[in-house]
Design a protein around this motif. Structure first.
Motif, mmCIF file in Angstrom:
data_model
loop_
_atom_site.group_PDB
_atom_site.id
_atom_site.type_symbol
_atom_site.label_atom_id
_atom_site.label_comp_id
_atom_site.label_asym_id
_atom_site.label_seq_id
_atom_site.Cartn_x
_atom_site.Cartn_y
_atom_site.Cartn_z
ATOM 1 N N ARG A 1 4.528 72.685 17.383
ATOM 2 C CA ARG A 1 3.188 72.432 17.937
ATOM 3 C C ARG A 1 2.903 73.168 19.238
ATOM 4 O O ARG A 1 1.806 73.072 19.774
ATOM 5 N N VAL A 2 3.893 73.879 19.753
ATOM 6 C CA VAL A 2 3.723 74.557 21.032
ATOM 7 C C VAL A 2 4.181 75.998 20.891
ATOM 8 O O VAL A 2 5.269 76.264 20.382
ATOM 9 N N ARG A 3 3.336 76.905 21.342
ATOM 10 C CA ARG A 3 3.740 78.310 21.380
ATOM 11 C C ARG A 3 3.411 78.869 22.765
ATOM 12 O O ARG A 3 2.566 78.316 23.482
ATOM 13 N N PHE A 4 4.095 79.938 23.107
ATOM 14 C CA PHE A 4 3.884 80.574 24.405
ATOM 15 C C PHE A 4 3.646 82.064 24.212
ATOM 16 O O PHE A 4 4.178 82.671 23.278
ATOM 17 N N GLU A 5 2.860 82.634 25.116
ATOM 18 C CA GLU A 5 2.633 84.069 25.108
ATOM 19 C C GLU A 5 2.630 84.588 26.542
ATOM 20 O O GLU A 5 2.182 83.904 27.460
ATOM 21 N N ALA A 6 3.166 85.792 26.690
ATOM 22 C CA ALA A 6 3.099 86.469 27.981
ATOM 23 C C ALA A 6 1.740 87.154 28.045
ATOM 24 O O ALA A 6 1.514 88.163 27.370
ATOM 25 N N ALA A 7 0.835 86.568 28.800
ATOM 26 C CA ALA A 7 -0.521 87.100 28.921
ATOM 27 C C ALA A 7 -1.147 86.581 30.201
ATOM 28 O O ALA A 7 -0.887 85.453 30.608
ATOM 29 N N GLY A 8 -1.974 87.415 30.789
ATOM 30 C CA GLY A 8 -2.718 86.987 31.963
ATOM 31 C C GLY A 8 -3.876 86.088 31.579
ATOM 32 O O GLY A 8 -4.251 85.986 30.403
ATOM 33 N N ALA A 9 -4.463 85.461 32.559
ATOM 34 C CA ALA A 9 -5.570 84.547 32.323
ATOM 35 C C ALA A 9 -6.815 85.265 31.817
ATOM 36 O O ALA A 9 -7.691 84.651 31.230
ATOM 37 N N GLN A 10 -6.872 86.562 32.013
ATOM 38 C CA GLN A 10 -8.016 87.338 31.551
ATOM 39 C C GLN A 10 -7.829 87.834 30.120
ATOM 40 O O GLN A 10 -8.704 88.493 29.574
ATOM 41 N N GLY A 11 -6.687 87.521 29.479
ATOM 42 C CA GLY A 11 -6.444 88.057 28.150
ATOM 43 C C GLY A 11 -5.656 87.160 27.217
ATOM 44 O O GLY A 11 -5.192 87.622 26.185
ATOM 45 N N PHE A 12 -5.485 85.874 27.536
ATOM 46 C CA PHE A 12 -4.762 84.997 26.624
ATOM 47 C C PHE A 12 -5.540 84.902 25.313
ATOM 48 O O PHE A 12 -6.743 85.117 25.264
ATOM 49 N N SER A 13 -4.845 84.560 24.249
ATOM 50 C CA SER A 13 -5.470 84.572 22.925
ATOM 51 C C SER A 13 -5.408 83.201 22.275
ATOM 52 O O SER A 13 -4.897 82.248 22.860
ATOM 53 N N GLY A 14 -5.933 83.122 21.054
ATOM 54 C CA GLY A 14 -5.785 81.926 20.245
ATOM 55 C C GLY A 14 -6.956 80.985 20.204
ATOM 56 O O GLY A 14 -6.892 79.967 19.527
ATOM 57 N N GLY A 15 -8.030 81.288 20.929
ATOM 58 C CA GLY A 15 -9.160 80.374 20.950
ATOM 59 C C GLY A 15 -9.897 80.353 19.631
ATOM 60 O O GLY A 15 -9.566 81.108 18.724
ATOM 61 N N PRO A 16 -10.858 79.483 19.475
ATOM 62 C CA PRO A 16 -11.396 78.620 20.524
ATOM 63 C C PRO A 16 -10.552 77.361 20.750
ATOM 64 O O PRO A 16 -9.910 76.866 19.839
ATOM 65 N N TYR A 17 -10.575 76.903 21.989
ATOM 66 C CA TYR A 17 -9.835 75.719 22.410
ATOM 67 C C TYR A 17 -10.811 74.626 22.830
ATOM 68 O O TYR A 17 -11.855 74.918 23.408
ATOM 69 N N GLU A 18 -10.425 73.382 22.594
ATOM 70 C CA GLU A 18 -11.221 72.255 23.073
ATOM 71 C C GLU A 18 -10.922 71.959 24.539
ATOM 72 O O GLU A 18 -11.770 71.416 25.242
ATOM 73 N N LEU A 19 -9.723 72.311 24.982
ATOM 74 C CA LEU A 19 -9.327 72.095 26.372
ATOM 75 C C LEU A 19 -8.529 73.290 26.850
ATOM 76 O O LEU A 19 -7.620 73.756 26.160
ATOM 77 N N GLN B 1 -13.237 81.448 25.522
ATOM 78 C CA GLN B 1 -12.238 80.873 24.629
ATOM 79 C C GLN B 1 -12.449 79.381 24.359
ATOM 80 O O GLN B 1 -11.718 78.791 23.574
ATOM 81 N N LEU B 2 -13.443 78.773 25.003
ATOM 82 C CA LEU B 2 -13.720 77.347 24.809
ATOM 83 C C LEU B 2 -14.693 77.110 23.655
ATOM 84 O O LEU B 2 -15.587 77.922 23.413
ATOM 85 N N THR B 3 -14.528 75.973 22.988
ATOM 86 C CA THR B 3 -15.521 75.533 22.022
ATOM 87 C C THR B 3 -16.804 75.175 22.785
ATOM 88 O O THR B 3 -16.762 74.963 24.007
ATOM 89 N N PRO B 4 -17.942 75.078 22.096
ATOM 90 C CA PRO B 4 -19.195 74.744 22.800
ATOM 91 C C PRO B 4 -19.142 73.424 23.567
ATOM 92 O O PRO B 4 -19.833 73.274 24.573
ATOM 93 N N ASP B 5 -18.326 72.474 23.131
ATOM 94 C CA ASP B 5 -18.214 71.207 23.862
ATOM 95 C C ASP B 5 -16.859 71.079 24.569
ATOM 96 O O ASP B 5 -16.429 69.989 24.906
ATOM 97 N N GLY B 6 -16.209 72.212 24.810
ATOM 98 C CA GLY B 6 -14.888 72.220 25.424
ATOM 99 C C GLY B 6 -14.909 71.925 26.917
ATOM 100 O O GLY B 6 -15.968 71.848 27.550
ATOM 101 N N THR B 7 -13.715 71.778 27.455
ATOM 102 C CA THR B 7 -13.540 71.433 28.869
ATOM 103 C C THR B 7 -12.470 72.325 29.480
ATOM 104 O O THR B 7 -11.429 72.564 28.875
#
Length: 187
Positions: A59-77, A100-106
């Motif tokens: 359930r947990v994965r990690f990636e080496a990426a900066g905050a300007q390029g992380f992937s995998g969205g959209p995220y709810e949080l 990268q956020l969903t329309p109702d994300g936080t």
């Protein structure tokens, strides 16, 4: 958000370092899925070991990426724990979080407790944070692409402006301790 986390959502933990915050959240919310990212690849290696040792790698994965390029969205949080002020391009990071956020994300932003003026920060905690900022936070941020730094004692108003400039329409102080302030930004 708590109820959503219990039901199961997708979460990005940006600037996760060795993954401690990501693993804690994954343990607390077994129905949710987490992606941690950090610019420092060696920290991500340690995070991967931590999550394997905890038995959470399904359930947990990690990636080496900066905050300007992380992937995998959209995220709810999306979370940043004591990391926004360490980024070389915090506005670029905020824009990417928004994308990268969903329309109702936080976006949950945890930052050092700080007032909006130098005089508001001249207390025991603020004095320690100013020294950390001058010694670690600002040099780290300025060493990255972007060349812009919030510093550890940014205060609420600069963070509010940053989120608005990135396209967030709602911002509030959600909680605070003597050491940290938790902000919530929403699309």
């Amino acid at each position: 958000m708590e109820e959503k986390l219990r039901r199961g959502v997708r979460v990005a933990d940006i600037g996760c370092g060795h993954g401690a915050s990501t693993v804690l959240m994954a343990k607390a919310y077994p129905e949710s899925v987490f992606t941690g990212s950090d610019l420092h690849a060696d920290s991500i290696d340690q995070a991967r070991k931590r999550v394997a040792d905890a038995g959470l790698d399904s359930r947990v994965r990690f990636e080496a990426a900066g905050a300007q390029g992380f992937s995998g969205g959209p995220y709810e949080l999306v979370t940043t724990f004591d990391a926004l002020h360490d980024m070389g391009d915090p506005l670029g990071a905020a824009r990417h979080v928004r994308s990268q956020l969903t329309p109702d994300g936080t976006w949950m932003i945890v930052e050092p407790a700080a007032g909006d003026s130098v005089s508001a920060n001249l207390n025991p905690v603020g004095r320690v944070y100013y020294s950390f900022s001058a010694f670690l936070c600002v040099p780290n941020a300025l060493s990255q692409e972007g060349g812009y730094s919030l510093g550890a004692q940014a205060g609420e108003e600069p963070i509010r402006r940053l989120t608005a400039d990135a396209g967030f329409t709602r911002f509030r102080r959600a909680a605070e301790t003597p050491f940290n302030i938790v902000y919530e930004a929403r699309p």
